[in-house]
Design an enzyme around this catalytic site. Structure first.
Site, short mmCIF file in Angstrom:
data_model
loop_
_atom_site.label_atom_id
_atom_site.label_comp_id
_atom_site.label_asym_id
_atom_site.label_seq_id
_atom_site.Cartn_x
_atom_site.Cartn_y
_atom_site.Cartn_z
CB SER A 178 -0.89 0.01 1.25
OG SER A 178 -1.59 1.23 1.36
CG ASN B 199 -3.29 4.98 3.47
OD1 ASN B 199 -2.80 5.58 4.43
ND2 ASN B 199 -4.57 5.03 3.19
CE LYS C 99 -5.08 0.11 4.06
NZ LYS C 99 -5.67 -0.59 2.88
CG ASP D 140 -10.06 -5.00 -1.30
OD1 ASP D 140 -9.64 -3.87 -1.60
OD2 ASP D 140 -11.14 -5.46 -1.73
CB SER D 141 -11.29 -3.39 4.24
OG SER D 141 -10.71 -2.11 4.08
CE LYS E 87 -11.19 2.25 12.18
NZ LYS E 87 -11.04 3.29 11.13
CG HIS F 64 -12.81 -4.05 9.20
ND1 HIS F 64 -12.79 -2.87 9.92
CD2 HIS F 64 -12.58 -3.68 7.90
CE1 HIS F 64 -12.56 -1.85 9.11
NE2 HIS F 64 -12.43 -2.31 7.88
NE ARG F 65 -6.92 -2.15 7.23
CZ ARG F 65 -7.78 -1.16 7.06
NH1 ARG F 65 -7.99 -0.31 8.05
NH2 ARG F 65 -8.42 -1.00 5.93
#
Length: 202
Positions: free
Chosen positions: A10, A12, A15, A70-71, A180, A185-186
């Site tokens: 990535s 990002n 991230k 991927d989310s 968080k 989910h990550r």
């Protein structure tokens, strides 16, 4: 680079920092580095497909073990949409605001008890092999909740302001980063993937 160097597929930077926070305690000594190579077209038909496309590209470009994710958000009453199209749900603008506005409009007349949704993440690991083959693993993580009627909170990104996690009174955008990280989910997907990463780096 060390024996525990892994590249995150990535560009990002946010991230990268998030996954360093998530994986650091799970994999002592891991050196997670950013990726500056070409990104593939994400034309897979599932979160898992797209995560693997990105991890394969980074592993091939760097020769290092690579992870990717991927989310998106899956809304029950919409049959699991936006799903893999979450990032471009609002059209060509490809903005968080456009995506959220369209989703809220689509759910305008949907009663609160039918607004169930989940953030879904597929976490992929690709480890290049000496014989040209690669080891590939994908794990899924789901963060259940529901879609709110209007945005709340200033943290996070994407659909966070309109997603209320199960058991919470706040939106995901009202949670602190540590809160968080503990629930997302990550985190769920990469926590499931961590033992595989440890085994492959041993």
């Amino acid at each position: 680079m060390t024996a525990r160097t892994v590249v995150l597929a990535s560009h990002n930077a946010h991230k990268l920092e998030e996954l360093r926070r998530i994986l650091g305690p799970l994999i002592p000594g891991i050196e997670l580095v950013g990726y500056d190579g070409p990104e593939p077209i994400e034309n897979g038909l599932s979160f898992a497909d797209n995560a693997l496309l990105k991890a394969r590209a980074a592993a091939a470009h760097t020769g290092l073990p690579a992870i990717a994710d991927d989310s998106g958000i899956a809304v029950d009453v919409l049959g699991g949409s936006p799903g893999i199209f979450s990032a471009r749900w609002g059209g060509p603008a490809r903005s968080d605001r456009a995506n959220v506005d369209l989703l809220l409009w689509q759910l305008t007349d949907v009663a609160d008890e039918h607004r169930a949704a989940g953030f879904v993440c597929a976490a992929a690991l690709v480890v290049p092999g000496n014989d040209g083959d690669a080891h590939e693993t994908v794990k899924l993580g789901v963060w259940p909740g529901r879609v709110l009627r209007e945005p709340h909170g200033e943290h996070g990104f994407g659909y966070d302001p309109v997603f209320q996690p199960e058991g919470e009174t706040r939106s995901a955008a009202e949670l602190t980063a540590p809160e968080k990280d503990a629930l997302s989910h990550r985190t769920r997907a990469f926590s499931a993937l961590a033992p595989e990463i440890v085994e492959r780096l041993a």
